[in-house]
Design an enzyme around this catalytic site. Structure first.
Site, mmCIF file in Angstrom:
data_model
loop_
_atom_site.group_PDB
_atom_site.id
_atom_site.type_symbol
_atom_site.label_atom_id
_atom_site.label_comp_id
_atom_site.label_asym_id
_atom_site.label_seq_id
_atom_site.Cartn_x
_atom_site.Cartn_y
_atom_site.Cartn_z
ATOM 1 C CG ASP A 179 -60.817 36.555 55.158
ATOM 2 O OD1 ASP A 179 -61.030 35.699 56.010
ATOM 3 O OD2 ASP A 179 -61.081 36.518 53.804
ATOM 4 C CG ASP A 197 -64.509 38.415 43.009
ATOM 5 O OD1 ASP A 197 -63.518 37.644 43.265
ATOM 6 O OD2 ASP A 197 -65.134 38.947 43.842
ATOM 7 C CG HIS A 255 -62.104 37.692 46.503
ATOM 8 N ND1 HIS A 255 -63.034 36.924 45.878
ATOM 9 C CD2 HIS A 255 -61.545 37.054 47.544
ATOM 10 C CE1 HIS A 255 -63.263 35.825 46.631
ATOM 11 N NE2 HIS A 255 -62.282 35.790 47.448
#
Lengths: 237, 237, 237, 237
Positions: free
Chosen positions: A67, A129, A131
């Site tokens: 990413d 969360d 991810h």
């Protein structure tokens, strides 16, 4: 799916380093996708120490960041900067062995990975969360390959990145999507510390749902989760 | 994910047979999970013909049925009966190489598969409702391994089975769950005919959702879909 | 090692084609190394027929010739010319997917193969003298990777090539060595006809020795031999 | 073939342990064949330490000894005794996960390995005479699978075993042959110390010949050699 619970962060890091070292020592091209962040820092220290004591041809080892968040006016984005500081710049890597995903090439990067022989191993942490890579709840879906997410200054995502760095994030961020990750030959997911206990319970024992993106990782045929005791504290099985 | 569109059913069947034959000829134990139903009949005719013209040690080839509906008063259920008629009884298979999943052993079968080395290849069709194996919409979820589904005489599932056979189905039916299927080393999915066009559009190009169970198969790192032109007629990509 | 004896040349060709088609349909880059000569002609006819009836993305399929004899004044040598006539020019292959080994690049070709991800499958015949690729008895040794063999007009090798073509062979010829071949992920060796019976007996049941170069192929962890009944006529086991 | 030269014995042992740990953590059945002797003792200490700090399901990990010398009047032979002392008895291994090769079952053990899914990793040292497992120069040939070698009290082999132990060796000894070893999915060969320098030069850079049995290991598609600087001192490449 294989789940391993370690006594502590040090053991988690040693086991993760073992899996990466195993790949580096294979007599074939190996495409690795390693994570930035805090979780892997122990692993990188071990890898750096071992690589200094090994003399071997590393031309077969290739690196792909999974990413990136561009930083305004900077050559490298948030992920590449962190990877360079934590690992790449501390061991010898030829330019030709570093394959940078960024906001310019993300539309052709799945095809590049295919032509490069696929990713052999992705090493990932999990966000609180749920991810993985930059597949944030509400901003990804299971059918995505590599994709870009535009954002604006007011956005939550902008703020959360801003909190990580004093530099200015520049839209869009890019990430391997779930299908890109699941197309890899092997996945290693690690997590440590109390603050990961709740999410790891959901990721490993809850429903597989886009609301907890990392829950999908359990379906991969060759995935290993390594958790220290604190991160595993709420697991039932 | 690899998608192949063939001119016709015959070519689809030949390509599916090629993938199965490739596995049979490997110099290692091979665990196959083949489908009953109409779609594979062309493939089985080719396999039977080829096996008659081949002289080789088949002791390495093992078979596992991936679902079963017991039939009242019968030794074999719906799936095993169909597999025996279409393939097993027409080629030589030692008893020790047939591994029967049924309503008695389904709770230990995932562990048995693990100890047997995992499934190397699952060959599956897709139902018009998007089911694969016996993962029916509304009766499965992505996190399931092998599971049993009890049913009663009034249930829709009872009727749909009843329509396939003149025998009496006996609760519960059992099936590889999504995670069992996705843990296999290779998946082959095939579909032919106009009546599969709408569902294949959803399976291959729609969202990945439990409402279309087979949509999850796209996430496997080594999955090939073979469709004839009719089944592929509505695809956009 | 897996040994398969087929009723006839047609079945041998169909099984060989099945193994190649299986690789072509994988959802990953596949590097194939296919043989020229007479043995594969039946296999190529099947492959060409099937490929005409398949619509799919072939960008993942790459081809590497495993030996070459340059021909004076010609763009392509003996092997590439034969491969183009029998197969390459009859199916669509992008230039970027054809990787030509020749007398100019042979010293860097092992490294190229490593960087390209290794060869997934080599399909080979066996010469009546026990050679595979261009590993001729007396001109190879088991420890060789890709190598070049210079020759002169008077040499036996020159004459044997001369007998195959009306063109002028040009020194040196080049070939994958035994270690290059054995580094491949899968090997397929086929042979048909009475004239191959004696050598196949030696290759499969005699000592492993450089005098019968192909005898070493039995040691590969993933090798399949397909012989028709005539080529298998002298085997004892 | 991959060759790694480490600064010292400790690093060699850590890297070997990493490769074994990687296999143990896979989400599939893993069949390991580990060596007795002095070379692996450092590796076993690391494995034992790590396993004590890991909580995970080990039912997928299976062990196969690759050679054995029976000892008169003893339940276990030389190899199994050494393995139990150095490793097996110090970590938890279920009886069903220990697969003992011995003088009684060696004729069916290749078939057993095939049915068990093949060996995933063999970890081997090299003798100063170039032997691996119990493939002694003059007593093996490359085409052998598992075999037994009878011996008598006067024989050299009897004496060399006698020097290792105060117990009485009993004929025959048994061993994986070269083809059994080369059929494994991955090989790890390690060596340390000055006294191994000459033989490692021959094994890695000399001709591949039955006089130096371990020279054949270079041909495996997935073999890694780890040598400390002393064992690598005479290598040219």
């Amino acid at each position: 799916m294989k789940k391993i619970i370690t006594k502590d962060y040090a053991t988690m890091s040693e086991l993760a380093a073992a899996i990466v070292l195993d790949k580096m020592m294979l007599s074939k091209r190996v495409n690795l996708s390693l994570t930035a962040g805090n979780t892997p820092l122990g692993m990188y220290e071990i890898l750096i120490d071992k690589l200094q004591k090994m003399n071997f041809d590393r031309s077969n080892i290739h690196y792909y960041n999974f990413d990136e968040v561009p930083l305004a006016g900077e050559r490298y984005g948030l992920t590449m900067s962190a990877l360079k500081t934590a690992f790449y710049d501390r061991v010898h890597i030829d330019d030709g062995n570093l394959h940078e995903l960024n906001a310019q090439n993300n539309q052709v990067f799945d095809q590049k990975i295919l032509q490069d022989g696929g990713i052999d191993l992705i090493v990932m942490g999990i966000g609180e969360d749920g991810h993985f890579c930059a597949n944030m709840p509400g901003h990804t879906s299971f059918e995505r390959e590599i994709f870009a997410v535009p954002f604006e200054e007011g956005d939550e995502i902008y703020q959360s990145i801003k909190n990580l760095t004093d530099k200015e994030p520049a839209s869009p961020y890019v990430t391997f999507g779930p299908r890109t990750v699941l197309a890899s030959k092997q996945l290693l997911v690690f997590a440590d510390g109390k603050k990961k206990a709740e999410i790891m319970k959901k990721v490993l024992e809850g429903p597989i749902t886009e609301e907890i993106p990392a829950s999908i990782l359990r379906t991969h045929p060759n995935v290993t989760f390594i958790l220290d005791e604190e991160a595993a504290a709420l697991l039932e099985n």
